[in-house]
Design a protein around this motif. Structure first.
Motif, PDB file in Angstrom:
ATOM      1  N   ASN A 268     -27.488   4.316  36.059  1.00 46.39           N
ATOM      2  CA  ASN A 268     -26.582   5.429  35.763  1.00 46.39           C
ATOM      3  C   ASN A 268     -25.191   4.926  35.358  1.00 46.39           C
ATOM      4  O   ASN A 268     -24.163   5.477  35.762  1.00 46.39           O
ATOM      5  CB  ASN A 268     -26.473   6.361  36.972  1.00 46.39           C
ATOM      6  CG  ASN A 268     -25.899   7.717  36.609  1.00 46.39           C
ATOM      7  OD1 ASN A 268     -26.032   8.170  35.476  1.00 46.39           O
ATOM      8  ND2 ASN A 268     -25.243   8.361  37.554  1.00 46.39           N
TER       9      ASN A 268
ATOM     10  N   ASP B 255     -22.331   5.425  29.541  1.00 48.19           N
ATOM     11  CA  ASP B 255     -21.544   6.560  29.062  1.00 48.19           C
ATOM     12  C   ASP B 255     -22.128   7.120  27.770  1.00 48.19           C
ATOM     13  O   ASP B 255     -22.065   8.320  27.525  1.00 48.19           O
ATOM     14  CB  ASP B 255     -20.094   6.134  28.836  1.00 48.19           C
ATOM     15  CG  ASP B 255     -19.385   5.821  30.143  1.00 48.19           C
ATOM     16  OD1 ASP B 255     -19.609   6.556  31.125  1.00 48.19           O
ATOM     17  OD2 ASP B 255     -18.625   4.849  30.190  1.00 48.19           O
TER      18      ASP B 255
ATOM     19  N   THR C  77     -22.082  14.673  35.750  1.00 45.82           N
ATOM     20  CA  THR C  77     -21.452  13.402  35.391  1.00 45.82           C
ATOM     21  C   THR C  77     -20.037  13.324  35.936  1.00 45.82           C
ATOM     22  O   THR C  77     -19.610  12.271  36.436  1.00 45.82           O
ATOM     23  CB  THR C  77     -21.432  13.242  33.865  1.00 45.82           C
ATOM     24  OG1 THR C  77     -22.765  13.357  33.360  1.00 45.82           O
ATOM     25  CG2 THR C  77     -20.873  11.889  33.478  1.00 45.82           C
TER      26      THR C  77
END
Length: 836
Positions: free
Chosen positions: A210, A213, A307
């Protein structure tokens, strides 16, 4: 610029500039006057550095990237690949064919200049520091090196929010650990889309962690890089963020309100400066200029909410971060704790805000290492909690890239980790000591009776009020004398009367004083407002007639029904009615539900027989017995199978009725006591003999089976150790081969590029000679034909199939008897001969 080794010109480099020898431009000193001449600063301090990491298949991806990147982007590009340490690299020349920017292989001390490309040299680690490039020999052995992680970490520390990291094609997980530092410092990461990569190991590792971007094809990345570097987040100082964001604190509060409503996370206790910086970063990554536009994005895109929550909860962790702090903790806390506890005792530790679990595993490893050295074993429980379930899932899996454990001693890796597809997984023994659970430290109640709380680098993101609440919770959670482990920049603040310092430098504290309940602030959850949460009227009272009937039945049962116990067919008590203390008592030790263990002395023999008969014959059985209690005396016990109600066919009701001096019996006529006792004793003796014989036979069989199982277990253990050793050797060999394969793949790509250049040069030469009217003939050392120009056919009858045949085999259309002799003379003397 000519290549020093080949003497050939580098056609892509600008003439007259040698990057390798370029002197470092002067840097303005911190003591310089404000009105100093502009010439003292060659490069602006806001240059954005793009770090690019690649491995197998990376040359092709780099070519696609630089083909699309403008030469005047204002960025500097630092490229790191897995290169063969024993061969010279051609990467600078290869990349120079894809860009008009100057490309050079890095030498130590080279200054970073915009619109340049810098390529790592073989057998080196490359770091960025104070705007310069520094190379060093790798500390790890070949096959265990992680040069991309080294670059990314130094890039994050030096460039902070201006840092841009790109991960391209490659195998393994190189780059993933370094991206964590890029994310923590507020930089941007771009990952090659796995479907566009020749080898997708490195991109998939970064995406799985994770840390991506943006996930793009290489040719799409330049546009994203340029948009990011031109956004206010990078181009303007972070202090101007409120002005650039527009709307100030009111807009920030709207963002937090959306997060609270849509995700359930309340960030009101977090420092507003951190919130501004991280929100501003999201604007830069999404290329949104105003906060109003970002609010629209949040309302329309649920993924952006997730996010942003992850960004605000800055997940930065690692094994044994700040090694000296962990050594101090080991010496001052862990070692004394292990020494004072008896083997088999419980040790309880809490790691709040644990992120992906590295810190929790670090503490567990320290405790287990000290316990093994002391020859002790403990019931170790480490509670690792975090607000994000995704972090907890990764922690439970316990799978980390090789770079995460690169600095571990080999014995620690061997003891606590297993190799898994190029990564390392925490061993099951260590994983079993960790309990991962979702917990919000600012909202949920703490654990208790803890020996150690490790809450590192969480308080720095909170407002002072919230910091003190957390410190108070930690004091409440610790047992007397327990320890608190904070980050290097954190303290207990004005609650220093609750702790005494064990290490001021590394922020280790010991709890003192009694538990302070007055300091604990249990804040109630915010509940949704709606009809389901409003106060409801009390339920109407039940029907009065039904209530009176139930009251009457209960009174009659209490008055006339004997003391009874509902049991199942195994003799376990399920329900007690009436006063049973004259007939039952709990035996010493752990509580039990076994009725025969609870009955008073003298009743068990008769009651066991009655339960057996009632279960086997499915009828009511009544027996009488006498206890040694002077108060109770003779007792009539009735066992009744409950067959009248569905679902209770397996239950029995045991009732106890005391016998008075004149009473002749109970509800059913009791059996003759003397005859029944004799019959029961004979049955029990026969049953006991049969049981003993069966037990002896069973013991003999068990002993034989146990010996066989012991032998089998020893063989299996031996085989398992051999297989484990073989597996470790194979895993090591696999990683080495994978590293060699990456290096060979890079060399092969360079050779393919070289072959392409040679083919182009050969074609140019052939075209030049073929277009010439000069008869030219190439011979080898044995005077065999290698190549001839078309004009040669006027002197010899040659066709293309004659290549490889000696020239002496062909008739000449001219008179020269010395041709062969002259050719041999030229080969011997290496001097030309001219003749007409």
């Amino acid at each position: 610029m000519a290549d020093e080794k080949t003497g050939r010109p580098n056609r892509r480099s600008k003439p007259g500039v040698d990057l390798a020898a370029e002197p470092a431009p002067p840097v303005r000193s911190a003591q310089a006057r404000p009105d100093a001449p502009q010439e003292t600063t060659v490069e602006p301090p806001t240059i954005s550095v793009v770090g690019i990491g690649a491995s197998a298949g990376g040359i092709e991806a780099l070519g696609r990237f630089f083909d699309a990147m403008p030469a005047d982007s204002g960025c500097a590009f630092v490229v790191v690949l897995h290169l063969d340490p024993k061969h010279e690299s051609e990467m600078a020349r290869v990349l120079a064919s894809h860009t008009t920017m100057q490309v050079a292989q890095v030498v130590d001390g080279m200054r970073i200049v915009s619109d340049r490309v810098y390529v790592i040299a073989p057998d080196t680690d490359l770091k960025i520091s104070h705007g310069g490039l520094h190379v060093s020999r790798p500390a790890e052995v070949r096959g265990n090196r992680h040069p991309v992680d080294v670059l990314f970490r130094s890039l994050a520390a030096d460039q902070r929010e201006r840092a841009i990291a790109i991960v391209l094609s490659g195998t393994g997980s190189n780059g993933t650990e370094g991206l964590k530092d890029i994310r923590a410092e507020g930089g941007m990461s771009l990952i090659q889309a796995p479907e566009t990569a020749k080898f997708d190991g490195m991109p998939r590792s970064a995406i799985a962690a994770n840390l991506a971007d943006h996930v793009l094809a290489p040719e799409q990345m330049p546009d994203r890089v340029l948009a990011y570097t031109r956004h206010g987040y990078v181009a303007a100082p972070i202090e101007t963020a409120p002005a650039v964001l527009g709307g100030g604190e009111a807009k920030i509060e709207q963002v937090l309100e959306i997060l609270r409503a849509r995700s359930g996370y309340d960030f009101s206790s977090y420092k507003r400066s951190t919130q501004r910086r991280r929100i501003y970063r999201r604007l830069g990554l999404k290329n949104i200029e105003t906060l109003s536009g970002y609010l629209d994005e949040l309302r329309a895109n649920p993924d952006e909410i997730t996010t942003l929550v992850s960004d605000l909860m800055i997940n930065v962790t690692g094994f044994f971060r700040d090694a000296e702090a962990w050594k101090t903790l080991s010496d001052l806390v862990i070692a004394p704790l292990v020494a004072e506890r008896e083997s088999g005792a419980t040790i309880r530790i809490w790691v709040p805000a644990c992120s992906t679990g590295e810190e929790a595993y670090s503490i567990a490893m320290l405790v287990m290492e000290h316990a093994a050295a002391a020859g002790k074993r403990f019931d170790l429980k480490v509670f690792a909690t975090d607000a994000q379930e995704d972090n907890l899932r990764k922690g439970r899996d316990g799978v980390y890239p090789a770079a995460a454990v690169a600095e571990f001693p080999p014995e620690r890796i061997q003891h606590f980790f297993d190799r898994l597809d190029g990564n390392f997984q925490v061993s099951k023994e260590l994983r079993d000591t960790i309990v991962f659970a979702q917990h919000n430290l600012l909202r949920d109640p703490p654990f208790s009776r803890l020996d150690l709380v490790s809450c590192r680098n969480f308080l720095i993101y909170l407002e002072p009020d919230a910091q003190q609440r957390v410190i108070a919770l930690c004091h409440f959670a610790l047992r007397r004398g327990g320890h608190l482990f904070l980050g290097n920049a954190e303290t207990v603040g004005h609650l220093d009367d609750l702790f005494e310092s064990c290490s001021k430098k590394w922020r280790i504290y010991r709890r003192v004083g009694p538990t302070r309940h007055d300091l604990i602030d249990y804040r109630e959850h915010r509940r949704p407002v709606g009809p389901d949460w409003t106060d409801k009227p009390a339920s109407p009272p039940p029907d009065s007639a039904a209530s009176v009937a139930e009251t009457a039945r209960r009174a009659l049962l209490e008055r006339y029904a004997p003391a009874s116990v509902l049991i199942d067919r195994k003799g376990r008590a399920l329900y007690f009615h009436g006063t049973t203390r004259d007939y039952l008592e709990q035996p010493p030790g752990e509580p039990t539900r076994d009725l025969l263990s609870m009955v008073r002395e003298g009743l068990a023999l008769k009651l066991r027989s009655a339960i057996r008969d009632a279960s086997r014959e499915n009828r009511s059985v009544t027996v009488s017995a006498r206890t040694r209690s002077s108060k109770t005396g003779a007792v009539t016990m009735t066992v009744v199978p409950l067959t009248g109600r569905p679902g209770e066919s397996g239950h029995l009701l045991v009732s106890f009725t005391p016998q008075g001096p004149e009473a002749g019996g109970g509800p059913a006529a009791p059996r003759d006591e003397t005859a029944e006792t004799a019959s029961g004793e004979r049955a029990l003796q026969e049953e006991l003999k049969a049981t003993r014989a069966e037990l002896r036979s069973t013991v003999e069989h068990l002993e034989t089976a146990n010996e066989e199982l012991k032998a089998s277990n020893e063989e299996a253990t031996s085989m398992n150790e051999e297989l484990q050793s073989t597996n470790e050797e194979l895993e090591t060999s696999k990683e080495e081969l994978q590293s060699f394969n990456e290096e060979l793949n890079t060399v092969n790509s360079q050779l393919q590029h070289k072959i392409g250049e040679l083919e182009a040069a050969t074609n140019d030469l052939n075209n030049l000679l073929a277009g010439s009217e000069t008869a030219t003939l190439f011979l080898d050392e044995k005077l065999r034909i290698k190549w001839f120009a078309p004009a040669t056919k006027e002197l010899f009858d040659l066709v293309s199939t004659d290549i490889g045949r000696p020239i002496a085999h062909f008739a000449r259309k001219f008179a020269d008897d010395n041709l062969i002799i002259d050719a041999e003379t030229v080969l011997k003397k290496l001097a030309p001969i001219l003749a007409e």
